[in-house]
Design an enzyme around this catalytic site. Structure first.
Site, PDB file in Angstrom:
ATOM      1  N   GLU A 119       0.802  -1.240   0.000  1.00 18.38           N
ATOM      2  CA  GLU A 119       0.000   0.000   0.000  1.00 18.38           C
ATOM      3  C   GLU A 119       0.829   1.281   0.000  1.00 18.38           C
ATOM      4  O   GLU A 119       0.386   2.307   0.541  1.00 18.38           O
ATOM      5  CB  GLU A 119      -0.965   0.028   1.202  1.00 18.38           C
ATOM      6  CG  GLU A 119      -2.152  -0.890   1.037  1.00 18.38           C
ATOM      7  CD  GLU A 119      -3.104  -0.850   2.221  1.00 18.38           C
ATOM      8  OE1 GLU A 119      -3.821   0.144   2.368  1.00 18.38           O
ATOM      9  OE2 GLU A 119      -3.108  -1.814   3.006  1.00 18.38           O
TER      10      GLU A 119
ATOM     11  N   THR B 185      -0.011   2.578  -8.228  1.00 18.26           N
ATOM     12  CA  THR B 185      -0.525   3.911  -8.590  1.00 18.26           C
ATOM     13  C   THR B 185       0.497   4.630  -9.478  1.00 18.26           C
ATOM     14  O   THR B 185       0.128   5.272 -10.463  1.00 18.26           O
ATOM     15  CB  THR B 185      -0.815   4.731  -7.312  1.00 18.26           C
ATOM     16  OG1 THR B 185      -1.568   3.907  -6.423  1.00 18.26           O
ATOM     17  CG2 THR B 185      -1.586   5.996  -7.622  1.00 18.26           C
TER      18      THR B 185
ATOM     19  N   ARG C 277      -8.172   0.916  -5.122  1.00 20.29           N
ATOM     20  CA  ARG C 277      -7.184   0.064  -4.463  1.00 20.29           C
ATOM     21  C   ARG C 277      -7.391  -1.413  -4.852  1.00 20.29           C
ATOM     22  O   ARG C 277      -8.461  -1.965  -4.623  1.00 20.29           O
ATOM     23  CB  ARG C 277      -7.298   0.229  -2.942  1.00 20.29           C
ATOM     24  CG  ARG C 277      -6.652  -0.874  -2.113  1.00 20.29           C
ATOM     25  CD  ARG C 277      -5.151  -0.820  -2.166  1.00 20.29           C
ATOM     26  NE  ARG C 277      -4.551  -1.897  -1.371  1.00 20.29           N
ATOM     27  CZ  ARG C 277      -3.397  -2.482  -1.661  1.00 20.29           C
ATOM     28  NH1 ARG C 277      -2.690  -2.118  -2.714  1.00 20.29           N
ATOM     29  NH2 ARG C 277      -2.921  -3.430  -0.889  1.00 20.29           N
TER      30      ARG C 277
HETATM   31  N1  GTP Z   1      -4.124  10.245  -1.277  1.00 17.56           N
HETATM   32  C1  GTP Z   1      -3.179   9.465  -1.808  1.00 17.56           C
HETATM   33  N2  GTP Z   1      -3.450   8.180  -2.047  1.00 17.56           N
HETATM   34  C2  GTP Z   1      -2.464   7.427  -2.590  1.00 17.56           C
HETATM   35  C3  GTP Z   1      -1.184   7.943  -2.902  1.00 17.56           C
HETATM   36  N3  GTP Z   1      -0.441   6.942  -3.423  1.00 17.56           N
HETATM   37  C4  GTP Z   1      -1.233   5.855  -3.452  1.00 17.56           C
HETATM   38  N4  GTP Z   1      -2.455   6.143  -2.933  1.00 17.56           N
HETATM   39  C5  GTP Z   1      -3.574   5.219  -2.722  1.00 17.56           C
HETATM   40  O1  GTP Z   1      -3.133   4.206  -1.830  1.00 17.56           O
HETATM   41  C6  GTP Z   1      -3.746   2.966  -2.145  1.00 17.56           C
HETATM   42  C7  GTP Z   1      -2.674   1.903  -2.304  1.00 17.56           C
HETATM   43  O2  GTP Z   1      -1.879   2.185  -3.462  1.00 17.56           O
HETATM   44  P1  GTP Z   1      -1.320   1.026  -4.394  1.00 17.56           P
HETATM   45  O3  GTP Z   1      -0.690   1.707  -5.560  1.00 17.56           O
HETATM   46  O4  GTP Z   1      -2.341   0.008  -4.643  1.00 17.56           O
HETATM   47  O5  GTP Z   1      -0.194   0.417  -3.440  1.00 17.56           O
HETATM   48  P2  GTP Z   1       0.845  -0.744  -3.773  1.00 17.56           P
HETATM   49  O6  GTP Z   1       2.165  -0.291  -3.257  1.00 17.56           O
HETATM   50  O7  GTP Z   1       0.771  -1.118  -5.197  1.00 17.56           O
HETATM   51  O8  GTP Z   1       0.297  -1.914  -2.847  1.00 17.56           O
HETATM   52  P3  GTP Z   1       0.546  -3.507  -3.017  1.00 17.56           P
HETATM   53  O9  GTP Z   1       0.121  -3.890  -4.377  1.00 17.56           O
HETATM   54  O10 GTP Z   1      -0.273  -4.150  -1.932  1.00 17.56           O
HETATM   55  O11 GTP Z   1       2.007  -3.740  -2.777  1.00 17.56           O
HETATM   56  C8  GTP Z   1      -4.582   3.212  -3.409  1.00 17.56           C
HETATM   57  O12 GTP Z   1      -5.929   3.420  -3.047  1.00 17.56           O
HETATM   58  C9  GTP Z   1      -3.983   4.493  -3.983  1.00 17.56           C
HETATM   59  O13 GTP Z   1      -4.930   5.254  -4.704  1.00 17.56           O
HETATM   60  C10 GTP Z   1      -0.925   9.325  -2.616  1.00 17.56           C
HETATM   61  O14 GTP Z   1       0.175   9.862  -2.821  1.00 17.56           O
HETATM   62  N5  GTP Z   1      -1.957  10.037  -2.054  1.00 17.56           N
HETATM   63 MG    MG Z   2       0.268  -2.858  -6.165  1.00 17.01          MG
END
Ligand code: GTP
Ligand code: MG
Length: 443
Positions: free
Chosen positions: A47, A52, A268
């Site tokens: 997360e 993203t 997400r």
């Molecule tokens: N407000 C905000 N939300 C963010 C930001 N970066 C990511 N998110 C949110 O955080 C959540 C998790 O982001 P992901 O990109 O799924 O995280 P990840 O690192 O790929 O997670 P895993 O696949 O579990 O390893 C999503 O709902 C994104 O929209 C940010 O800078 N600001």
């Molecule tokens: Mg991811």
């Protein structure tokens, strides 16, 4: 004596020359191939925003989303709404907050270091109203926190939200609920409905959440007790896009709805299999690998470690007061520091450019208003401000690098903000392209 005249020696020399030419040819081919492609890994714990950033790269470099992907994002958004509503309902029980609870006024977080440099000092903070001071719950807490805030030798203990007057008042009100009958009313009925929901979405056009579930989710989100519970989200697991989608249920649950760019960036979906995405930057093919960040997923990383030009390592800045999804005893920021330590010093990444994205700066800023860094990282000094906090956390990561020759590039990012990410990715592309040249001795 020289044996240059023997037939065997001449054959052997010719063979060696041919062999060496073949090797040179092969090396040249590899160099050209290396120059043409750059392998990039998106790493970081769960997360933190890896997927993203990949979505942003796709938007910026024109790797369009397919119709199936759009429908997949839409389903993910519906599931995000259900997951958020369920997490909030569960937390109302575990944190002991009654529905309809209105928190008493709670003075802003006490910052024992405020007053130094930037940031409001203790004396600038709004004082409790007489109403709140008359609250027995508020008195209990101030008795437990008797320091004179003006005495520099005896700074007050920073207060965790679960011990503040609002949390105590919530628990007291919860204790008054008749255990036989429980709470009653439309919000309680809505919570019971959501708890029983077990839906999966397929790829059916026009499919949305049933009307009674949409209404129930809206009732839950509109409840004052739930809103208070949301302010304590670090005490349980709640995805960061909760407010984004819960505030917009009517729009996203319309039968004609298809997600826009901003919705896609906020949706997400946990990554459970490694994906490769390719796009061209100045004639170089970038091969970007997005991996899952949770512990069970990190076991899958190692086979992708060879020949990596650059790593973008993501850190969720707002996670300093949260525990891991997969382990409630581990602080998320500490987990991220531990993983970074092994990646940045990994022998296979000796000549790999490391780019640190200190991400979620928007959520970090908001969190600093109510959560003291020093409660979680006692070595943190100074006021609880964005400047101090971001500098402190970046330093925690940088000092884990054991190779003084290795340069680590740091960016403070807001992954859901396309404008900001576009600028940052342009700089990142430059780093990757020049590191590509350097790798074959052209720089
Ligand atoms: N407000 C905000 N939300 C963010 C930001 N970066 C990511 N998110 C949110 O955080 C959540 C998790 O982001 P992901 O990109 O799924 O995280 P990840 O690192 O790929 O997670 P895993 O696949 O579990 O390893 C999503 O709902 C994104 O929209 C940010 O800078 N600001
Ligand atoms: Mg991811």
């Amino acid at each position: 004596m020289c044996s240059g005249g023997s037939k065997e020696a001449v054959v052997a020399t010719a063979a060696a020359v041919a062999n060496s030419k073949e090797i040179d040819k092969q090396l040249k081919k590899e160099e050209e191939a290396n120059l043409d492609t750059a392998k990039l890994l998106l790493l970081g714990t769960g997360e933190t925003g890896k997927s993203t950033i990949l979505k942003q790269m796709r938007l910026i470099h024109g790797v369009v989303f397919t119709e199936d992907e759009y429908i997949g994002f839409r389903s993910a958004i519906f599931m995000n709404i259900i997951t958020c509503a369920k997490s909030l309902i569960h937390a109302m029980e575990t944190l002991q907050i009654p529905y309809g609870f209105v928190p008493p006024f709670v003075p802003p977080v006490v910052d024992p270091n405020a007053g130094e440099g930037e940031g409001g000092g203790i004396n600038d903070a709004p004082q409790p109203t007489t109403e709140a001071s008359a609250d027995p719950a508020a008195q209990t807490t101030s008795a437990a926190n008797p320091s004179d805030p003006n005495d520099p030798d005896d700074p007050p203990e920073p207060m965790l939200k679960r011990n503040d007057p609002a949390a105590i008042a919530a628990r007291e009100a919860y204790a008054l609920i008749d255990p036989e009958k429980g709470q009653t009313g439309p919000v309680v009925d809505a919570a019971a409905l959501i708890k029983g929901v077990n839906i999966r979405f397929g790829f059916v056009k026009g499919e949305t959440l049933p009307a009674n579930i949409i209404d129930a989710a809206k009732l839950i989100w509109g409840d004052s007790g739930v809103q208070y519970c949301y302010t304590r989200a670090n005490e349980y697991q709640l995805i960061d896009c909760c407010a984004y989608f819960m505030n917009d249920i009517d729009r996203v649950c319309h039968p004609e709805y298809m997600p826009g760019e901003q919705d896609i960036l906020n949706a997400r979906m946990m990554t459970t299999s490694i994906t490769e995405t390719k796009f061209e930057v100045q004639g170089v093919t970038f091969r970007v690998f997005d991996v899952g960040g949770q512990r069970s997923q990190r076991k899958k990383w190692a086979p992708y470690f060879d020949d990596v030009r650059a790593i973008i390592y993501l850190v969720a800045m707002n996670s300093y007061d949260q525990v891991c999804f997969e382990d409630a005893s581990a602080n998320r920021m500490t987990e991220s520091l531990n993983v970074f330590k092994s990646m940045c010093n990994h022998p296979m990444f000796k000549s790999t450019a490391i780019i640190l994205f200190m991400n979620k700066i928007d959520l970090f800023r908001t969190k600093l208003e109510t959560a003291m860094i020093t409660n979680y990282f006692p070595e943190f000094q100074g006021p609880n401000t964005y400047e101090r906090g971001s500098e402190f956390f970046a330093r925690q990561f940088l000092q884990l690098n054991k190779n003084p020759e290795k340069k680590i590039y740091v960016h403070f990012t807001w992954a859901t903000d396309t404008k900001q990410i576009k600028k940052i990715l342009t700089m990142v592309n430059e780093i990757i392209l020049s590191s590509n040249m350097a790798s074959i001795g052209l720089m």
